[in-house]
Structure formats: structure tokens, C-alpha cells
Design an enzyme around this catalytic site. Structure first.
Site, short mmCIF file in Angstrom:
data_model
loop_
_atom_site.label_atom_id
_atom_site.label_comp_id
_atom_site.label_asym_id
_atom_site.label_seq_id
_atom_site.Cartn_x
_atom_site.Cartn_y
_atom_site.Cartn_z
N ASP A 1 -79.84 101.13 -42.37
CA ASP A 1 -80.74 101.29 -43.50
C ASP A 1 -80.74 100.03 -44.35
O ASP A 1 -79.70 99.59 -44.83
CB ASP A 1 -80.29 102.50 -44.34
CG ASP A 1 -81.33 102.98 -45.31
OD1 ASP A 1 -82.07 102.14 -45.85
OD2 ASP A 1 -81.39 104.20 -45.54
N SER B 1 -84.44 110.13 -49.72
CA SER B 1 -84.53 108.97 -50.61
C SER B 1 -84.59 109.41 -52.08
O SER B 1 -83.75 110.18 -52.53
CB SER B 1 -85.74 108.12 -50.22
OG SER B 1 -85.65 106.83 -50.77
N HIS C 1 -84.34 103.67 -42.92
CA HIS C 1 -84.40 104.54 -44.10
C HIS C 1 -85.27 105.78 -43.88
O HIS C 1 -85.32 106.66 -44.74
CB HIS C 1 -84.94 103.74 -45.29
CG HIS C 1 -84.73 104.40 -46.62
ND1 HIS C 1 -83.48 104.79 -47.07
CD2 HIS C 1 -85.59 104.74 -47.61
CE1 HIS C 1 -83.59 105.35 -48.25
NE2 HIS C 1 -84.86 105.34 -48.62
#
Length: 345
Positions: free
Chosen positions: A296, A169, A324
Site C-alpha cells: 500500500d 480507507s 490500497h
């Protein structure tokens, strides 16, 4: 006497109500106790992961298979012995795991165990103000500050040593920063549904399609934290728990989600609002790979595809059914892909 009887009859309903309140109170206390226990377990796990992050030796207690060729979705395992032989022959075996926003080293606990079992040397670390690092997140204003634990680790590496970096991320910004400043110390950089930005781009820009523009987010978001007071610019953010569950953890196991809910911390805002300066000579010289997550909701597959298209890596992998946080929702698929990338010359 009649008054007494009347009051007792009236009290019977009140007593039922108070009994319900007592039961409800006990239930709430029980829930609070259970949450406190879970919180302690989470902190214990975080401490354990911090200890793991100081280790450089792996175990070979169980051997896990390889993966299929690049750009395949959810690769299947191949012959175990061939994998072990391949991993034993590779030169660089240290894998450094960098968490995303709000998380810490603890989130990699499944990945660490799996990588160690095939003889690799994983290291997970807390970025500044994350996990069990006690720095106040409101004081972390730059990407250099946020990435400091990673930079110190790379600076301490022997001259002939390189590592494989995995960034999740917003942790992808730390990978890009490291590639630009220490290209000679990095064998491969793996962006896991991460902010793989281009030169002059802010990490936040990657999320802009989901969260709105940076300017609008800074003005209107209810999730901002004003560590220096409402009259000063916001210093961090943290989403509400129910929103996080739907946004981040739509495919993750309940136990992992519960662990995250009591362990996540606010994310410093400055580092993800900072424009990165990336050069072809340094950042562009590294081997980059991207792992896409196809279920996601935080960083949509379309946005991830756009990142890959605009800043092409050497290889692209895809994980079906992953939210995610693939180290929770699809740990085995993630592991197989990581092992495959490690083996690429």
C-alpha cells in the site's frame, strides 16, 4: 502555372501534416468515444450496485471455501461444505460495505458477488456526495452529514438485528462514528486499510505521514477544491489521475483502474478534518478487526501497524501484494478473510 506547381509542392508537406492532424484528431475522437463508453458502463455499474444495495437476500449459486486462522497472511481455502454449514448457522448475515474517499458503492462489485455466493447478505451504499448520490460534495462539511446514509440504514434495522460493517480507507471514520452512536446495531466492525482513529483524532491525521500535516496540506496542496471561492476555506480535494494510479492502484487490474478514473468523485474535506469523540463504553465495546494491505502506497504498512498498535483490535489480518484497493487487487484474498471474520463468534 509555376506558382501553382510550387504551392502544390509546398502543400504536399502541409497536407502530410494536416493528414497527420486529421488522423490524430480521429484518434483523439476515438479515445474520447471510448472514454465516454467506459464512463457510461461505469455509471451503469454504479446504478446496478445501487440496486444491489437495496437488496437483503443473497444467492447460493456457488459456494466458496473458508480461510485459515487469524493473523495469517493470505489465508488458504478450507473445506467448502464446512464453510457453508458455518455460514448457514450464524445469526447475523448482513454485511454493510462502506467505501473510501472518492469512491462509491460500485467499487465493491466483486466483493458483493463473492459474499452473495456463500449466502451472506451484502449491502453497499453511497456516502453523501459519493457514487451516484447527487449531493454537492462542497456542501458536505461534517462526518454526520457524510455518514448519513449509513446512519439511516442502522436506524431502520429491526431491534433484534445486527450488521457486520466493513469500512475502507477514510470510510473507517464512518465505522468509528457508527460504533460510537449505534454499538447495539453492530456485530463486528472491519477496518480495511482504514482510518481506525483513537479518541480525539482526525481521520486526516492517519494520512499525515504521507501527505504532510493537515495545516500544511490545507495551505499548500494543489489538489484542494474551493467550492465557495478562493477566499473561503477549501471544501474538498481530488488527486490528479496519474498520481492516483501510482498512489492507489499500483497492483490493481487495468480495467478496474480505468473504471475508477471515470467514476471517482471529489472527497469532502470537512468530515476527514473532524476530531472524533469515541468512548470506551460505546466505541470500545464493539468487536473490531483490521485488515492490512502490504503493498500500500497511500497508507503504508508501517502506518497501518501503528494504528493497530495504538488502538488494538480483536484480530489483525494481512494481505500480501495488495495496494490500497484490495477489492480490486486481491479480491479473493479479501473475500476469504471477510468470510473468516464473519464466522468468529
Amino acid at each position: 502555372m509555376g506558382n501553382i506547381i510550387y504551392r502544390r509542392k509546398k502543400d504536399s508537406k502541409e497536407n502530410n501534416g494536416s493528414r497527420s492532424r486529421r488522423i490524430g484528431g480521429r484518434s483523439q475522437r476515438k479515445m474520447a468515444a471510448e472514454e465516454e463508453l467506459l464512463h457510461r458502463q461505469a455509471l451503469s455499474m454504479a446504478l446496478h450496485q445501487h440496486q444491489l444495495s437495496q437488496r437483503f437476500d443473497g444467492s447460493m449459486s456457488r459456494r466458496i471455501g473458508s480461510t485459515s486462522s487469524r493473523r495469517h497472511t493470505d489465508p488458504l481455502a478450507n473445506n467448502e461444505n464446512k464453510v457453508v454449514e458455518s455460514l448457514e448457522n450464524i445469526k447475523f448475515r448482513r454485511v454493510v460495505l462502506i467505501h473510501g474517499e472518492g469512491f462509491g458503492a460500485w467499487c465493491w462489485y466483486k466483493t458483493i458477488a463473492q459474499l452473495e455466493e456463500v449466502g451472506l447478505l451484502p449491502t453497499a451504499m453511497d456516502l453523501t456526495g459519493s457514487g451516484i448520490d447527487l449531493t454537492d460534495t462542497n456542501t458536505v462539511t461534517t462526518l454526520a452529514e457524510y455518514s448519513k446514509p449509513l446512519i439511516q440504514y442502522l436506524e431502520a434495522l429491526p431491534e433484534d438485528e445486527k450488521v457486520i460493517l466493513v469500512g475502507h480507507s477514510s470510510g473507517g471514520a464512518c465505522l468509528s462514528y457508527a460504533l460510537e452512536n449505534f454499538p447495539e446495531k453492530i456485530s463486528k466492525a472491519i477496518f480495511l486499510c482504514a482510518t481506525m482513529v483513537s479518541n480525539g483524532q482526525r481521520p486526516f491525521d492517519v494520512f499525515a505521514e504521507e501527505l504532510g500535516s493537515a495545516e500544511r496540506f490545507m495551505q499548500e496542496s494543489e489538489f484542494l477544491i474551493y467550492g465557495n471561492g478562493k477566499d473561503e476555506p477549501p471544501t474538498g480535494f481530488m488527486f490528479e489521475k496519474q498520481l492516483m494510479k501510482g498512489l492507489y492502484f499500483n497492483q490493481s487490474p487495468t480495467k478496474d483502474v480505468a473504471l475508477a478514473m471515470v467514476t471517482m468523485r471529489p472527497t469532502p474535506l470537512g468530515p476527514i478534518m473532524e476530531k472524533l469523540s469515541l468512548s470506551p463504553e460505546k466505541y470500545g465495546s464493539g468487536q473490531r478487526f483490521y485488515i492490512q494491505t502490504l503493498d500500500d502506497r497511500a497508507l503504508s504498512p508501517d502506518v497501518q501497524e501503528k494504528l493497530v498498535r495504538e488502538n488494538p483490535p480483536e484480530g489483525v489480518y494481512k494481505i500480501k501484494g495488495s495496494d490500497h484497493w484490495p477489492f480490486f487487487s486481491k479480491p479473493q484474498s479479501l473475500h476469504k478473510i471477510l468470510v473468516e471474520i464473519v464466522q468468529i463468534p
